[in-house]
Design a protein around this motif. Structure first.
Motif, PDB file in Angstrom:
ATOM      1  N   ASP A 191      30.544  96.611  92.783  1.00  0.00           N
ATOM      2  CA  ASP A 191      30.393  95.316  92.133  1.00  0.00           C
ATOM      3  C   ASP A 191      29.593  94.378  93.046  1.00  0.00           C
ATOM      4  O   ASP A 191      29.656  94.516  94.276  1.00  0.00           O
ATOM      5  CB  ASP A 191      31.767  94.700  91.838  1.00  0.00           C
ATOM      6  CG  ASP A 191      32.460  95.386  90.664  1.00  0.00           C
ATOM      7  OD1 ASP A 191      31.839  96.277  90.052  1.00  0.00           O
ATOM      8  OD2 ASP A 191      33.609  95.036  90.366  1.00  0.00           O
ATOM      9  N   SER A 222      22.310  93.534  88.697  1.00  0.00           N
ATOM     10  CA  SER A 222      23.554  93.204  89.402  1.00  0.00           C
ATOM     11  C   SER A 222      23.456  93.623  90.858  1.00  0.00           C
ATOM     12  O   SER A 222      24.011  92.976  91.748  1.00  0.00           O
ATOM     13  CB  SER A 222      24.757  93.874  88.724  1.00  0.00           C
ATOM     14  OG  SER A 222      24.866  95.230  89.077  1.00  0.00           O
TER      15      SER A 222
ATOM     16  N   SER B 192      29.999  88.834  83.095  1.00  0.00           N
ATOM     17  CA  SER B 192      30.074  88.979  84.555  1.00  0.00           C
ATOM     18  C   SER B 192      30.288  90.415  85.003  1.00  0.00           C
ATOM     19  O   SER B 192      29.760  90.834  86.031  1.00  0.00           O
ATOM     20  CB  SER B 192      31.182  88.087  85.117  1.00  0.00           C
ATOM     21  OG  SER B 192      32.425  88.491  84.595  1.00  0.00           O
ATOM     22  N   GLU B 195      28.128  96.125  83.062  1.00  0.00           N
ATOM     23  CA  GLU B 195      27.313  96.903  84.006  1.00  0.00           C
ATOM     24  C   GLU B 195      26.449  97.941  83.281  1.00  0.00           C
ATOM     25  O   GLU B 195      26.465  98.033  82.061  1.00  0.00           O
ATOM     26  CB  GLU B 195      28.210  97.604  85.040  1.00  0.00           C
ATOM     27  CG  GLU B 195      28.404  96.818  86.332  1.00  0.00           C
ATOM     28  CD  GLU B 195      27.097  96.673  87.131  1.00  0.00           C
ATOM     29  OE1 GLU B 195      26.096  97.323  86.786  1.00  0.00           O
ATOM     30  OE2 GLU B 195      27.088  95.872  88.086  1.00  0.00           O
ATOM     31  N   SER B 216      29.303  84.193  85.431  1.00  0.00           N
ATOM     32  CA  SER B 216      28.840  84.829  86.681  1.00  0.00           C
ATOM     33  C   SER B 216      29.976  85.391  87.525  1.00  0.00           C
ATOM     34  O   SER B 216      29.762  86.267  88.352  1.00  0.00           O
ATOM     35  CB  SER B 216      28.076  83.797  87.515  1.00  0.00           C
ATOM     36  OG  SER B 216      28.973  82.806  88.008  1.00  0.00           O
ATOM     37  N   TYR B 221      31.458  86.857  92.853  1.00  0.00           N
ATOM     38  CA  TYR B 221      30.245  87.670  92.693  1.00  0.00           C
ATOM     39  C   TYR B 221      29.026  86.818  93.034  1.00  0.00           C
ATOM     40  O   TYR B 221      29.048  85.596  92.849  1.00  0.00           O
ATOM     41  CB  TYR B 221      30.087  88.132  91.241  1.00  0.00           C
ATOM     42  CG  TYR B 221      30.918  89.322  90.835  1.00  0.00           C
ATOM     43  CD1 TYR B 221      31.932  89.822  91.645  1.00  0.00           C
ATOM     44  CD2 TYR B 221      30.690  89.952  89.619  1.00  0.00           C
ATOM     45  CE1 TYR B 221      32.686  90.912  91.248  1.00  0.00           C
ATOM     46  CE2 TYR B 221      31.438  91.042  89.215  1.00  0.00           C
ATOM     47  CZ  TYR B 221      32.444  91.514  90.033  1.00  0.00           C
ATOM     48  OH  TYR B 221      33.185  92.595  89.632  1.00  0.00           O
ATOM     49  N   ALA B 225      23.581  87.907  90.008  1.00  0.00           N
ATOM     50  CA  ALA B 225      23.804  89.172  89.297  1.00  0.00           C
ATOM     51  C   ALA B 225      23.752  88.964  87.782  1.00  0.00           C
ATOM     52  O   ALA B 225      23.084  89.719  87.069  1.00  0.00           O
ATOM     53  CB  ALA B 225      25.137  89.783  89.716  1.00  0.00           C
ATOM     54  N   LYS B 229      20.786  90.469  85.398  1.00  0.00           N
ATOM     55  CA  LYS B 229      21.159  91.441  84.365  1.00  0.00           C
ATOM     56  C   LYS B 229      20.507  91.072  83.035  1.00  0.00           C
ATOM     57  O   LYS B 229      20.128  91.943  82.252  1.00  0.00           O
ATOM     58  CB  LYS B 229      22.690  91.488  84.203  1.00  0.00           C
ATOM     59  CG  LYS B 229      23.389  92.261  85.293  1.00  0.00           C
ATOM     60  CD  LYS B 229      24.844  92.547  84.983  1.00  0.00           C
ATOM     61  CE  LYS B 229      25.706  91.332  85.001  1.00  0.00           C
ATOM     62  NZ  LYS B 229      27.156  91.652  84.959  1.00  0.00           N
TER      63      LYS B 229
END
Lengths: 260, 255
Positions: A191, A222, B192, B195, B216, B221, B225, B229
């Motif tokens: 992550d 990410s 968030s 993936e 976010s 994090y 990101a 994304k």
């Protein structure tokens, strides 16, 4: 300049390796990723047979063909099948276009069966990438943690080795790698937890950190954020995003006559 | 312009994060990235029992910093939790609540969850549900907190169809799970923890363009990101605008 150390065909749409590779490149283009390293085919197999290893490497070779040298490959090997793996290294790296070795979860990295693979790769300046994780619920039986990579490195001083995922639990992984000067930390596939890159920079130095995404299981975005969003100098970001990997691969790329 | 529906103030209990020096420092970072509003809760809410005090501090921080929109934390297993809801709503004028069922030791199928959702619906509050805070594989060995099972949300959303629910930190799973929630009621999701390469575009396909919000999970994090994304997906500008701010504003307007 962004070079991605860590991509897979798995996770991308497409019926064939080439179709999946086209998708991989299409998304990489959007984030200006200049080169990608691809390893392992599909489906993922924890403890592959020699036939499965060959099949997966063939998938990667097929995928690379239209995109080489923008796309480069590492050969997927298993120390459980040592003689086969050495022959496969020769087929894909010595006599083929691949430029490194990928070791996953069949055998822990501290195992001495890895030694002949490391020695053969080192002779050709091929990169050596070992997956690691440190899961609080316990790793897979053959899954390495960063300490296993450190043990391997101690038996092979001066040979650069990449610690995949920095152990996932990076606060532990970075600490484990502190004194292992020949081991680099791969940022991919966890992550985008803030602080990872700052800690790695502080403890290992910019020269020992290599960016990778773990696409298609992970988002390029990410993972890229781990560097773009980090509180570290721009010069360090350049090394992490591509400079270090380019430096590591330059000898083998030159030997193969691949333009840099 | 971005409305970030998933930001947390304070300090994560297990390590420091860049920007957690103060709310002002975090606000400065987010503003520099184009955030125009951030919906915030507080890390203290995870483990503190005196949530009334946590919510009061959160409200005070939000009065000082116009970027923040406060979402108070309520634990329906605690005595007098309805009064915590009342204070959030009437006292602090919060537009909604952020729930942490796993850290607060209840499931969404328990009667206390239904009681809390009923109270939120009665007050027309937005309910955010955080499914997890970090990768279960990397948790502290003495504080292992399993992810919240979101499936019972479908029943809750059906029982209170006007209730606006936002699922935070949803891992991409089978599209059927997301669709079941979308079809049950006014359920939205942040991105968030979405993936996979092109994951946001796939998530939009599963949930629908109106149900996906920019979140976010900063400062835990890297904020970049969520933004990258979206960039990776090459979405149409109109869809990107929806995700970055229009959907969030629509959720608030639906009061």
């Amino acid at each position: 300049m962004i070079w991605d150390l860590h991509t897979h065909l798995s996770g991308f749409d497409g019926a064939t390796p080439r179709e999946k590779m086209a998708e991989l490149i299409r998304f990489a283009d959007r984030l200006e990723i200049e080169r990608v390293i691809v390893f392992m085919g599909y489906p993922f197999v924890y403890d592959p047979t020699p036939e499965q290893l060959r099949e997966q490497n063939d998938q990667v070779l097929e995928a690379l063909q239209p995109w080489h040298p923008r796309a480069l490959g590492f050969v997927y090997l298993s120390p459980k099948h040592l003689e086969f793996s050495l022959r496969e290294f020769d087929r894909c790296v010595r006599d083929g276009p691949m430029v490194g070795v990928k070791l996953w979860v069949a055998v822990k990295a501290h195992d001495e069966r890895l030694d002949p693979i490391v020695e053969r790769a080192a002779k050709l300046d091929a990169a050596i990438f070992q997956h690691t994780w440190t899961k609080v619920m316990g790793n897979l039986p053959g899954e390495s943690d960063p300490w296993d990579v450190v043990a391997l490195s101690r038996r092979h001083p001066e040979v650069p080795i990449i610690c995949g995922h920095t152990g996932g639990n990076w606060q532990l992984g970075v600490r484990a790698l502190r004194d292992a000067r020949d081991v680099s930390a791969d940022l991919a596939g966890s992550d985008p937890t803030a602080g990872l890159t700052e800690m790695a920079y502080r403890e290992l130095g910019a020269e020992r950190i290599i960016w990778g995404s773990d696409a298609g299981g992970r988002s390029y975005g990410s993972q890229l954020a781990k560097v773009t969003g980090a509180d570290i100098p721009e010069s360090a970001k350049k090394l992490i995003l591509g400079g270090n990997l380019k430096r590591m691969l330059t000898p083998i790329l030159r030997a193969k006559g691949v333009p840099l | 312009m971005t409305v970030d529906v998933n930001v947390t103030l304070g300090r994560w209990p297990f390590r420091r994060t860049p920007g957690d020096e103060s709310g002002a420092a975090l606000a400065q970072r987010l503003r520099a990235r184009g955030v125009t509003q951030a919906w915030v809760s507080h890390f203290d809410a995870l483990l503190h029992t005196d949530l009334a005090a946590v919510n009061a501090r959160l409200a005070e921080e939000c009065r000082r910093e116009p970027l923040w929109l406060p979402f108070g934390a309520v634990n329906p297993t605690l005595p007098a939790w309805r009064d915590d809801v009342r204070r959030c709503h009437e006292g602090h004028r919060m537009p909604g609540l952020r729930l942490f069922p796993n850290y607060h030791s209840y499931t969404l199928s328990q009667p206390v969850a239904a009681e809390l959702f009923e109270e939120a619906a009665r007050r027309n509050l937005v309910v955010q549900v955080a499914l997890l805070m970090e990768d279960e594989r990397t948790q502290h060995p003495l504080v292992r907190v399993p992810a919240v099972d979101a499936a019972p949300l479908a029943d809750l959303a059906r029982r209170w169809p006007g209730l606006r629910v936002i699922v935070l930190n949803q891992r991409p799973g089978p599209p059927g799970g997301v669709r079941a929630l979308v079809e049950a009621g006014a359920v939205s999701f942040d991105i968030s923890m979405v993936e996979g390469t092109g994951g946001v575009a796939k998530f939009v396909e599963a949930a629908g363009a109106e149900r996906v919000l920019f979140g976010s999970h900063a400062p835990l994090y890297y904020w970049d990101a969520a933004s990258l994304k979206i960039q990776e997906c090459g979405l149409a500008p109109e869809l990107e605008e929806r995700i970055r701010h229009r959907n969030a504003r629509a959720v608030l307007r639906a009061a």
